[in-house]
Design an enzyme around this catalytic site. Structure first.
Site: not given
Ligand code: UT7
Length: 332
Positions: A115, A257, A287
């Protein structure tokens, strides 16, 4: 004398699969509820790639959109960096994306930092432009984590979605809009979040044994990763702000993020950045790993909210563990 080129971020693009699974649908899959998922994470739905879809196609689409915004064609690109942890091919998908785009003058490579991949990719691209090696870089963050999700594990399967986002970074003779960064990793905490290869012994000849097997689905110690994010992300942003010689008041947008709304709120609060400057779209996409920052950025750019010259703070965090922040001003 060493010439140091300025950097401009001149285009953004994104692409997400059509199929949409909302929390109600999720609650038919595992024991969960819209109330739990929305209140604990802020996520309400996520896009999921079909079996035929690949990183190659969604990454190329996001890249094409970003190039179009920058007024460039694939033949103008010198370097393609594909930040992904779910490549179609373990040998790398970047050159597949290059072929899909027809960017035959460029060189392409993959970068894996989960990520944090997009932020690490920005920093990598910036080094090539600074030194004058390349003029035009297409950075794409793309992940299809639905391939690696344990769809029976309610602690993780409700979190992730698939997608791709991209930006164009170009050498700028007049201005430098890439203002500062800081990237970090801590492998001692690697076991908190994994998508690990699990080998089984296979004997060949003469006591020579090799390991063969498959990757295990995503495992995450959510509470540990949550604690890590809330502590480390503000620190790394403060460091990047210091390097950029900026104060928190000069930040126009915080594009983190998109892992959890509670993390976004906690980070913004610690830094003293008001909620209206915090970009959030995880309600619609979940996500999306390396894609989450450029998808969120692309939305606020295309909606006209982000103006040329606005100062944008990004920060990624996740498996590795890795984390980092990059600060830039939008536009030519
Ligand atoms: O992208 C990489 C970076 N990743 C992150 O930043 C993720 C960081 N972590 C988080 O965002 C949060 O830790 C989660 C959203 C993953 C979990 O939220 P939490 O508030 O930390 O929940 P928890 O793990 O402490 O679980 C609380 C309870 C547990 O039940 P008991 O043991 O208290 O009875 C879980 O079993 O919630 C239960 N639970 C669920 N219940 C309904 C866990 N997942 C679910 C679910 N639906 N999907």
């Amino acid at each position: 004398m060493l010439h140091q080129s300025g950097i401009a971020i001149t285009g953004s693009g994104s692409a997400v699969p059509a199929a949409c699974l909302d929390n109600e649908g999720m609650s038919r899959l595992v024991e969960t509820s819209d109330e739990w998922i929305a209140s604990r994470t802020g996520i309400r739905q996520r896009r999921l790639a079909s079996p035929e879809a690949g990183i190659r196609t969604i990454a190329a689409q996001a890249g094409r959109n970003a190039l179009e915004m920058a007024g460039l064609t694939p033949m103008d690109v010198d370097l393609i960096i594909l930040a992904s942890s779910s490549a179609d091919d373990l040998f790398g998908s970047a050159s597949q994306v290059q072929a899909e785009l027809g960017a035959s003058k460029s060189v392409a490579f993959d970068l894996t930092a989960a990520c944090s991949g997009f932020v690490f990719g920005m920093v990598t691209a910036a080094q090539f432009i600074r030194t004058g090696t390349y003029q035009t870089v297409l950075l794409i963050g793309a992940d299809i984590l639905s391939r690696w999700t344990d769809w029976t594990d309610r602690r993780t399967c409700v979190l992730f979605g698939d997608g791709a986002g991209a930006i164009v970074m170009q050498a700028s003779p007049t201005d430098d809009r890439f203002l500062g960064f800081e990237i970090r990793s801590d492998g001692s905490q690697n076991s908190c979040l994994t998508l690990a290869f699990q080998p089984q012994s296979k004997e060949l000849v003469d006591d020579i044994t090799v390991g063969q097997g498959n990757f295990q689905p995503i495992f995450m110690n959510g509470q540990e990763v949550y604690r890590f994010a809330v502590k480390k992300v503000p620190e790394v942003i403060e460091k990047a702000l210091f390097r950029a010689n900026l104060t928190v008041e000069q930040v126009d947008w915080l594009v983190l993020h998109q892992a959890n709304q509670r993390i976004l709120d906690a980070v913004a609060q610690r830094l003293g950045i008001p909620g209206e400057k915090v970009v959030s779209n995880m309600a619609r996409y979940g996500n999306t790993s390396a894609a989450s920052i450029p998808i969120a950025l692309d939305e606020v750019v295309r909606s006209g909210q982000v103006k040329v010259g606005d100062t944008i703070v990004t920060a990624g965090f996740g498996a590795g563990l890795t984390w980092g922040s990059a600060i830039f001003q939008w536009g030519k």
